[in-house]
Design an enzyme around this catalytic site. Structure first.
Site, mmCIF file in Angstrom:
data_model
loop_
_atom_site.group_PDB
_atom_site.id
_atom_site.type_symbol
_atom_site.label_atom_id
_atom_site.label_comp_id
_atom_site.label_asym_id
_atom_site.label_seq_id
_atom_site.Cartn_x
_atom_site.Cartn_y
_atom_site.Cartn_z
ATOM 1 N N PHE A 360 -1.774 -6.875 4.415
ATOM 2 C CA PHE A 360 -2.622 -5.735 4.773
ATOM 3 C C PHE A 360 -3.830 -5.659 3.840
ATOM 4 C CE2 PHE A 360 1.522 -4.624 6.328
ATOM 5 C CZ PHE A 360 1.314 -3.888 7.476
ATOM 6 N N ASP A 361 -5.001 -5.401 4.419
ATOM 7 C CA ASP A 361 -6.147 -4.974 3.614
ATOM 8 C C ASP A 361 -5.888 -3.507 3.238
ATOM 9 O OD1 ASP A 361 -8.801 -4.860 2.548
ATOM 10 O OD2 ASP A 361 -9.398 -3.810 4.371
ATOM 11 N N LYS A 362 -6.557 -3.011 2.201
ATOM 12 C CA LYS A 362 -6.337 -1.628 1.785
ATOM 13 C C LYS A 362 -7.310 -0.661 2.464
ATOM 14 C CE LYS A 362 -7.868 -0.052 -2.185
ATOM 15 N NZ LYS A 362 -8.709 1.122 -1.816
#
Length: 661
Positions: A360-362
């Site tokens: 996941f990207d933040k």
């Protein structure tokens, strides 16, 4: 179709019920050339013609009459009545079957035609009639089932209006969607569907965006907000400036991508197609051997074994096998689109079900992507201090300034800033009411009390960015700003672990303290911080070598390389975002992470149903063929084994419509 003058090529999209013709031909010529039965062809950009409901007797009259003739045949033991049932009930079948036979195109209808003619030649009129009726009934039921599967696309297309009221030369005119240009102003009344993508220039309303995002709760829209074609204006009168042409609207792209996805063959479907290519001619050879070998070698009864050969021909048709995968893929992709998840193809749908790790990207994925003030610790006791800080920040270009201005907006107290200056790498300062105020990091202040330093460390460990407000002599306040975590993120990560995802990994360019705080809060297995886009790409490659299949979830902009490298790239917020629609394999249209577990569940259910369908098709055929050994295989058992299983796999695929969040 291709033998028509002026037609270079023709392609049929089975899932979307769409015919693409390369060249020129009239609708009348296409209708005459194709075996479309009761389907109507109409241009893609036009609304489908109003369905004229045929009277029941006209639609099913021949079928009913055939059934009566069969009953009469059994009651009076007259072959002429069975022959009449065959002619009446089998006319559409023979029409196509004989045409295909002349072209040496051995499909289901060709094989059925050969079998029924053969049954008549050897005097099995009653069985031939039963086969015709069973085939006709199964065709009706199968057509109904497939139509239900295709309705997902049809309902999307019906949501895209073909015309709108536009202002031209100061006058309201009704124009076709393709005639509306970028920059035109549309007038949309309450209760009307918005025809084009655009920006609201006047008015306020709530808009139901279910057609695009799958979310039925209306969204409040005001001036400068973006709206999409196919969404419903529920309350207010809106003036909308058109930003995209009709072919470029978000809903047009969704329809196009879903149609392409339903046409694309998934890995399991490619296997079935390769199998059927060799299977069909092989079975014709087997049927011929069954009919000829026992009479020639063992002096068996010719009539009995020709009958067995015809039955082998019917039972071995690969109908159920060929339809087993596409009906499941079409249904699943359609269901996903209705729920605001755009899946670009059957291969991605299958791959997602086998994913073991998800990265996941933040920012904008696990978080909202909008910074907010989480803590304002006021040491001064001055109630107006927040408005003073906001006045200074309003002069700044710093990305976190908007969060402070928004926090103070409700106070409505204005302060005049004089002698404003920005100090690179430190912060800002300016005079308000003759006093110099400063806002910035620790470098901007000469001495900071120990208790304030401890408070700053505590807030930073929570993943927050801390700014200090004060004068040249005194610290007045601490302002902590953070990108808020989405309320759904912890629940989604927990649900993914429950679904058996082995690793969830946070990949971010943010600092380690912030990444660790957010990663812990949402429940990530692993946290990787301070990464550049190329670092994320390298990390995805490592995960693939470790887990095999890996998904990446990001916003589709700076995550493009990692999304492209992952087995399945999933973009957040595909609604109106060209980058997300183009880069990712799957787009969550309404920016809602909760759709991710649903999509994985749908993918796994699809894989499960495809395997069930293939296994059922092969096992039933094998069992039916074994009945040849003792000579027990009859034509009506054969048609039950073939068309019955075809109907079963179709209905089994339709169960994917019931998969919900």
């Amino acid at each position: 179709m291709q033998h028509l003058d002026g037609v270079v090529d023709a392609k049929v999209n089975f899932g979307a019920s769409k015919l693409t013709v390369f060249g020129s031909a009239t609708l009348e010529e296409l209708h005459e050339a194709g075996a479309f039965e009761k389907l109507t062809i109409y241009p893609e950009k036009e609304k489908p013609p109003a369905a004229q409901k045929e009277p029941f007797w006209k639609r099913y009259g021949l079928l009913g009459l055939s059934l009566l003739f069969i009953l009469g045949g059994y009651i009076f033991s007259k072959d002429i009545l069975f022959a009449a049932a065959i002619l009446l009930g089998g006319f559409p079948l023979f029409k196509t079957g004989l045409k295909n036979l002349l072209r040496l195109d051995f499909d289901m209808k060709t094989l059925m035609t050969i079998a029924i003619i053969g049954a008549a030649i050897i005097g099995e009129w009653s069985e031939g009639a039963v086969v015709v009726i069973l085939f006709a009934i199964s065709e009706v039921l199968e057509g109904y089932s497939m139509d239900k599967a295709r309705n997902s696309i049809r309902s999307l297309m019906e949501m895209a209006p073909t015309e709108a009221i536009v202002v031209r030369n100061g006058q309201e005119v009704l124009l076709k969607a393709e005639d509306i240009e970028v920059g035109d102003i549309m007038h949309v009344k309450p209760g009307q569907i918005i025809a084009m993508d655009g920006i609201i220039v006047e008015g306020h309303s709530s808009v139901n965006q279910a057609a695009i995002t799958g979310e039925s709760v209306p969204v409040e829209k005001a001036v400068q907000d973006e709206v999409f074609a196919g969404t419903l204006n529920e309350e207010g009168f809106l003036k909308i400036k058109v930003t995209r042409l009709s072919d470029d609207t978000t809903i047009a792209k969704i329809i196009h991508l879903v149609e392409e996805a339903q046409a694309e063959k998934a890995p399991s479907q490619q296997f079935v197609d390769r199998f059927a290519k060799y299977y069909t001619p092989a079975i014709m050879v087997v049927a011929a051997l069954v009919a000829v070998v026992p009479p020639l070698i063992f002096s068996a009864n010719w009539s009995e074994w020709i009958y067995q050969g015809l039955a082998v021909l019917v039972v071995s048709c690969p109908c159920a096998l060929v339809i087993s995968t596409p009906v499941s893929i079409v249904t699943a992709i359609g269901n996903a689109a209705r729920n605001g998840v755009l899946i670009k193809g059957g291969s991605y749908l299958e791959e997602l079900g086998a994913v073991k790790a998800i990265a996941f990207d933040k920012t904008g994925t696990l978080t909202k992507g909008v910074p907010v003030v989480t803590n304002f610790i006021n040491y001064s006791g001055d109630e107006n201090l927040l408005t003073i800080v906001a006045a200074l920040e309003s002069m700044s270009q710093h990305p976190l300034a908007s969060a402070i201005i928004k926090k103070a907006a409700y106070l409505n107290i204005e302060n005049q800033v004089e002698e404003f200056s920005s100090i690179t790498g430190k912060g800002i300062k300016g005079l308000i009411n003759g006093i110099e105020y400063r806002v910035g990091n620790t470098k901007l202040f000469d001495s900071i009390p120990r208790e304030v330093t401890e408070q700053i460390s505590f807030l930073q460990n929570e993943g927050k960015t801390v700014m200090i407000a004060g004068t040249d002599k005194k610290i007045l306040a601490l302002i902590a700003v953070a990108d808020e975590v989405r309320e759904s993120s912890p629940t989604v990560i927990e649900r993914l672990h429950q679904l058996g995802i082995q690793q969830t990994i946070l990949l971010t360019g943010d600092n380690k303290a912030t990444a660790a705080a957010i990663g812990r809060h949402v429940g990530m297995n692993r946290i990787e911080a301070e990464l550049l886009p190329e670092d994320k790409l390298d990390f995805i490659k490592k995960l693939k070598s470790q887990f095999g299949r890996v998904a990446m979830v990001g916003d589709g902009v700076n995550d493009a390389p990692a999304l492209a490298s992952a087995t399945v790239g999933i973009a957040m917020g595909g609604a109106g975002t060209d980058t997300a629609l183009e880069t990712a394999d799957i787009a969550l249209m309404n920016d809602d992470l909760k759709k991710l577990p649903f999509t994985i569940k749908l993918s796994r259910k699809t894989l499960q149903i495809i395997k069930q369908n293939i296994a059922l098709s092969l096992v039933v055929k094998l069992l039916a063929l074994l009945l040849v050994v003792p000579g027990w295989l009859t034509l009506w058992i054969a048609i039950f084994a073939d068309m019955g299983v075809t109907l079963l796999v179709t209905l089994n695929g339709l169960r994917l419509l019931r998969v919900k969040e």
